[in-house]
Write a protein that holds these residues in place. Sequence first.
Motif, PDB file in Angstrom:
ATOM      1  N   LEU A 285       0.827  -1.202   0.000  1.00 40.47           N
ATOM      2  CA  LEU A 285       0.000   0.000   0.000  1.00 40.47           C
ATOM      3  C   LEU A 285       0.862   1.254   0.000  1.00 40.47           C
ATOM      4  O   LEU A 285       0.567   2.220  -0.709  1.00 40.47           O
ATOM      5  N   MET A 286       1.943   1.239   0.780  1.00 42.87           N
ATOM      6  CA  MET A 286       2.807   2.415   0.801  1.00 42.87           C
ATOM      7  C   MET A 286       3.431   2.653  -0.565  1.00 42.87           C
ATOM      8  O   MET A 286       3.541   3.797  -1.028  1.00 42.87           O
ATOM      9  N   VAL A 287       3.819   1.587  -1.252  1.00 39.63           N
ATOM     10  CA  VAL A 287       4.372   1.724  -2.597  1.00 39.63           C
ATOM     11  C   VAL A 287       3.307   2.259  -3.556  1.00 39.63           C
ATOM     12  O   VAL A 287       3.570   3.158  -4.361  1.00 39.63           O
ATOM     13  N   GLU A 288       2.099   1.711  -3.462  1.00 38.26           N
ATOM     14  CA  GLU A 288       1.026   2.150  -4.358  1.00 38.26           C
ATOM     15  C   GLU A 288       0.670   3.618  -4.134  1.00 38.26           C
ATOM     16  O   GLU A 288       0.459   4.372  -5.095  1.00 38.26           O
ATOM     17  N   LEU A 289       0.594   4.043  -2.891  1.00 40.57           N
ATOM     18  CA  LEU A 289       0.318   5.453  -2.616  1.00 40.57           C
ATOM     19  C   LEU A 289       1.472   6.336  -3.079  1.00 40.57           C
ATOM     20  O   LEU A 289       1.262   7.464  -3.548  1.00 40.57           O
ATOM     21  N   ALA A 290       2.687   5.807  -2.950  1.00 42.50           N
ATOM     22  CA  ALA A 290       3.862   6.551  -3.408  1.00 42.50           C
ATOM     23  C   ALA A 290       3.779   6.843  -4.899  1.00 42.50           C
ATOM     24  O   ALA A 290       4.169   7.907  -5.366  1.00 42.50           O
TER      25      ALA A 290
ATOM     26  N   ARG B 224       3.641  11.472  -5.648  1.00 46.05           N
ATOM     27  CA  ARG B 224       5.098  11.351  -5.733  1.00 46.05           C
ATOM     28  C   ARG B 224       5.859  12.376  -4.902  1.00 46.05           C
ATOM     29  O   ARG B 224       7.039  12.188  -4.644  1.00 46.05           O
ATOM     30  N   THR B 225       5.234  13.453  -4.518  1.00 44.85           N
ATOM     31  CA  THR B 225       5.932  14.450  -3.696  1.00 44.85           C
ATOM     32  C   THR B 225       5.431  14.458  -2.254  1.00 44.85           C
ATOM     33  O   THR B 225       5.780  15.350  -1.487  1.00 44.85           O
ATOM     34  N   GLN B 226       4.662  13.457  -1.897  1.00 39.52           N
ATOM     35  CA  GLN B 226       4.028  13.421  -0.582  1.00 39.52           C
ATOM     36  C   GLN B 226       4.753  12.482   0.375  1.00 39.52           C
ATOM     37  O   GLN B 226       4.984  11.318   0.039  1.00 39.52           O
TER      38      GLN B 226
END
Length: 270
Positions: free
Chosen positions: A88-93, A97-99
């Motif tokens: 999930l962290m990768v998907e949200l990343a 992209r700047t968050q």
Amino acid sequence: MRHEICSTFVTGALAFGSLFANAPTPVAADTSAPRCVAPADLTRLGLPLKRTAHRLASRELLMIVALGSSSTAGAGASSREATYPSRLMVELAQRFRTQPIIVLNRGIGGERAVDMLARFDKSVAAERPDLVLWQVGTNAVLRGYEHSKSDALIREGIRRMKAIGADVVLIDPQFAPKVIAQPEIEDMVKLISNAAKQENVDLFHRFALMRHWHEVYGLPFEAFLSSDGLHMNDWSYHCFAKALADAIADAATPDRESGTDARAVARGAR
């Protein structure tokens, strides 16, 4: 604490791959794996995630805590990186992209709602989360189900999460042979859905999504479950995380009624 995390940025980045959204690297796709199917009518969250939206708009650190049992801890996954919170962290990343985003895995195998609430202050509240993802219900069905007790505990948990100011997304049980063999499972799924509606929080319908994979998409259980017939595998954790990331992105759109899509906003910021 949030200030402690920020002050130890380098250590945290090494531990989590990165706190910032442009750092995590997606796992290479397995071309032999099934296509990830997640119909919007099954996965879209019904309510806006207001605090999450505020963090995204302000570019402040977004802290997410994934609370749950073995399918949050990652039973059935080949590595820690393949668990749903990590994916999930990768998907949200990839969407923001700047968050700066952290997803903390607070899953412990075998726990029921009562166990999770017993450690709530230390495992969840102490992290000052903006969003809590609460996977609940499976172990209650597998280990002795009492409707009224489960209902009271889930509602208490929701209220405690809301009391610390966090957005809340409930995640219902997995659709798996050892789960659906229990006569109480349909009642538990309805109980969680009713609690979410009455307490005015979001629900991610994992049970319905996994049922869709099997009954509509035609995947055999072996394609999305580990060999124990209970826990998810790398493919299903990844597909689940992808669908959940889309749901979070959409629900964190500042003005959902205008038709603005957070995923489109995120793409435009790249």
